[in-house]
Design a protein around this motif. Structure first.
Motif, PDB file in Angstrom:
ATOM      1  N   GLN A  46     -38.167 -47.229  28.295  1.00 21.35           N
ATOM      2  CA  GLN A  46     -37.294 -46.123  28.683  1.00 21.35           C
ATOM      3  C   GLN A  46     -35.816 -46.470  28.485  1.00 21.35           C
ATOM      4  O   GLN A  46     -35.012 -45.596  28.167  1.00 21.35           O
ATOM      5  CB  GLN A  46     -37.571 -45.711  30.125  1.00 21.35           C
ATOM      6  CG  GLN A  46     -38.915 -45.041  30.317  1.00 21.35           C
ATOM      7  CD  GLN A  46     -39.103 -43.855  29.379  1.00 21.35           C
ATOM      8  OE1 GLN A  46     -38.214 -43.017  29.224  1.00 21.35           O
ATOM      9  NE2 GLN A  46     -40.257 -43.789  28.728  1.00 21.35           N
ATOM     10  N   ARG A  49     -32.969 -40.713  22.711  1.00 22.11           N
ATOM     11  CA  ARG A  49     -34.219 -39.954  22.655  1.00 22.11           C
ATOM     12  C   ARG A  49     -34.561 -39.349  24.016  1.00 22.11           C
ATOM     13  O   ARG A  49     -35.536 -38.611  24.140  1.00 22.11           O
ATOM     14  CB  ARG A  49     -35.353 -40.849  22.158  1.00 22.11           C
ATOM     15  CG  ARG A  49     -35.205 -41.232  20.687  1.00 22.11           C
ATOM     16  CD  ARG A  49     -36.354 -42.056  20.171  1.00 22.11           C
ATOM     17  NE  ARG A  49     -36.273 -43.457  20.615  1.00 22.11           N
ATOM     18  CZ  ARG A  49     -37.069 -43.996  21.509  1.00 22.11           C
ATOM     19  NH1 ARG A  49     -38.007 -43.276  22.104  1.00 22.11           N
ATOM     20  NH2 ARG A  49     -36.949 -45.275  21.850  1.00 22.11           N
ATOM     21  N   THR A  50     -33.795 -39.691  25.016  1.00 19.84           N
ATOM     22  CA  THR A  50     -33.927 -39.103  26.343  1.00 19.84           C
ATOM     23  C   THR A  50     -32.594 -39.249  27.059  1.00 19.84           C
ATOM     24  O   THR A  50     -31.676 -39.908  26.547  1.00 19.84           O
ATOM     25  CB  THR A  50     -35.053 -39.795  27.146  1.00 19.84           C
ATOM     26  OG1 THR A  50     -35.312 -39.066  28.355  1.00 19.84           O
ATOM     27  CG2 THR A  50     -34.672 -41.232  27.509  1.00 19.84           C
ATOM     28  N   ASP A  51     -32.480 -38.639  28.219  1.00 19.85           N
ATOM     29  CA  ASP A  51     -31.303 -38.853  29.048  1.00 19.85           C
ATOM     30  C   ASP A  51     -31.719 -39.632  30.282  1.00 19.85           C
ATOM     31  O   ASP A  51     -32.891 -39.981  30.447  1.00 19.85           O
ATOM     32  CB  ASP A  51     -30.627 -37.537  29.414  1.00 19.85           C
ATOM     33  CG  ASP A  51     -31.544 -36.576  30.168  1.00 19.85           C
ATOM     34  OD1 ASP A  51     -32.641 -36.988  30.616  1.00 19.85           O
ATOM     35  OD2 ASP A  51     -31.167 -35.395  30.318  1.00 19.85           O
ATOM     36  N   GLY A 108     -34.439 -38.023  32.347  1.00 18.93           N
ATOM     37  CA  GLY A 108     -35.714 -38.036  31.628  1.00 18.93           C
ATOM     38  C   GLY A 108     -36.377 -39.400  31.654  1.00 18.93           C
ATOM     39  O   GLY A 108     -37.607 -39.512  31.766  1.00 18.93           O
TER      40      GLY A 108
END
Length: 352
Positions: A316, A324-326, A329
């Motif tokens: 993550q 690819r995420t925040d 997320g």
């Protein structure tokens, strides 16, 4: 009593300067930097205002911009400390090998590395990078690492610190003799792989803790990340030949706790800023120092996958760093994982 081990510190960043301050209070110490202007400023002001402001440098500390002259200071029975980031380590090691091979200076008894992380591209640990570059040298020094929970500012101020020197007995004896004393305790270890992996992975996990703190998830969440992060660290270390007990020591749990909770932690600061929605490049630029976790995370994850291991926290962190995420997320993805038993064996690759 002076220990009688001449010390040459190569690299005048915060940690290199701090260790040179400590060593100079115990014996004859030279600090080298590639930046002649920085050295001139330190000579003139008695302070490294760029990397360690507010710390008075000992009068006995000497400065040298010539690599050959610096290495001659520690020739024979001395200790050379490599205090540069992982990205600069191979080039510096190559220049040392060339210097010793030409006979410009005699090799020292020991070479101690401060860098923590994996080299991008090769996935080599710091001691492996140096060993590769010193291959074929007729008289190569013993190579090892110095690690453990240590903020440069506190070491430079003479506050208590406990570190571990890892390597062969010749290396640890030289490091302990040169550095152990006053407020610094230096323990010896022969688990070089374990100490190196701990120093690399903890920086990635500190970014995760910074994100959690930035999202105000509380002390419970931070404790969970540290504990499960330690499991990830030990899992990868075991696969790379390290001993499990090393990760319960200074270079494992000790350094992990400090880096994940300390206000002076650069990697935790990266996580805090990412949680606030700031751009990674701007965060790294504004730090003014290297945050190794940013450059190590992808390599750690790829190594884990090559070994068939799961490292969900690291995964993550990579997703966040690679946009690819925040932050929210990444947290949601960790909380959504299926339940597992806590004490999976390292071989199963199934924990966290």
């Amino acid at each position: 009593m002076k220990p009688g081990v001449p010390v040459c510190v190569l690299g005048a960043g915060a940690w290199g300067t701090a260790l040179a301050v400590h060593a100079a209070c115990r014996g004859d110490t030279v600090l080298w930097a590639r930046d002649a202007e920085l050295l001139a400023q330190m000579r003139r002001r008695g302070e490294n205002t760029r990397y360690l402001p507010g710390i008075e440098l000992p009068q006995g500390l000497r400065f040298e911009e010539s690599t050959v002259a610096a290495l001659r200071h520690a020739a024979g029975q001395g200790l050379v400390v490599l205090a540069v980031p992982v990205a600069a380590l191979r080039e510096l090691a190559r220049s040392l090998r060339d210097c010793w091979a030409r006979g410009d200076a005699q090799a020292p008894a020991a070479l101690l590395i401060l860098a923590k992380g994996f080299e991008q591209g090769s996935a080599a640990l710091p001691h492996q990078v140096v060993a590769q570059e010193l291959q074929g040298l007729a008289r190569a020094p013993a190579v090892g690492m110095l690690s453990g929970p240590s903020f440069a500012q506190e070491v430079a101020r003479g506050l208590p610190v406990a570190l571990v020197a890892a390597g062969a007995p010749a290396l640890t004896r030289c490091a302990v003799r040169a550095l152990h004393g006053a407020a610094m305790r230096v323990y010896a270890s022969d688990d070089l792989a374990g100490v190196a992996v701990g120093g690399a992975v903890k920086n990635v996990l500190a970014i995760a803790c910074g994100v959690s703190d930035g999202l105000q998830q509380g002390a419970n969440a931070r404790a969970a990340l540290i504990t499960r992060g330690l499991a990830e660290m030990a899992r990868l270390g075991h696969a790379l030949g390290a001993r499990q007990e090393t990760f319960m020591g200074l270079s494992g749990m000790g350094d992990l706790v400090l880096t994940c909770t300390g206000e002076l932690s650069r990697n935790r600061r990266v996580g805090l800023q990412l949680a606030a929605g700031k751009d990674l490049q701007a965060v790294v630029r504004d730090l003014g120092h290297v945050a190794e976790g940013v450059y190590t995370a992808r390599t750690v994850l790829e190594l884990a996958r090559s070994q068939g291991l799961q490292m969900p926290i690291t995964e993550q962190v990579c997703a966040l760093l690679e946009r690819r995420t925040d932050a929210a997320g990444a947290l949601e993805a960790l909380l959504a994982r299926e339940p597992r038993t806590e004490s999976e064996s390292p071989e199963s690759g199934d924990a966290s």
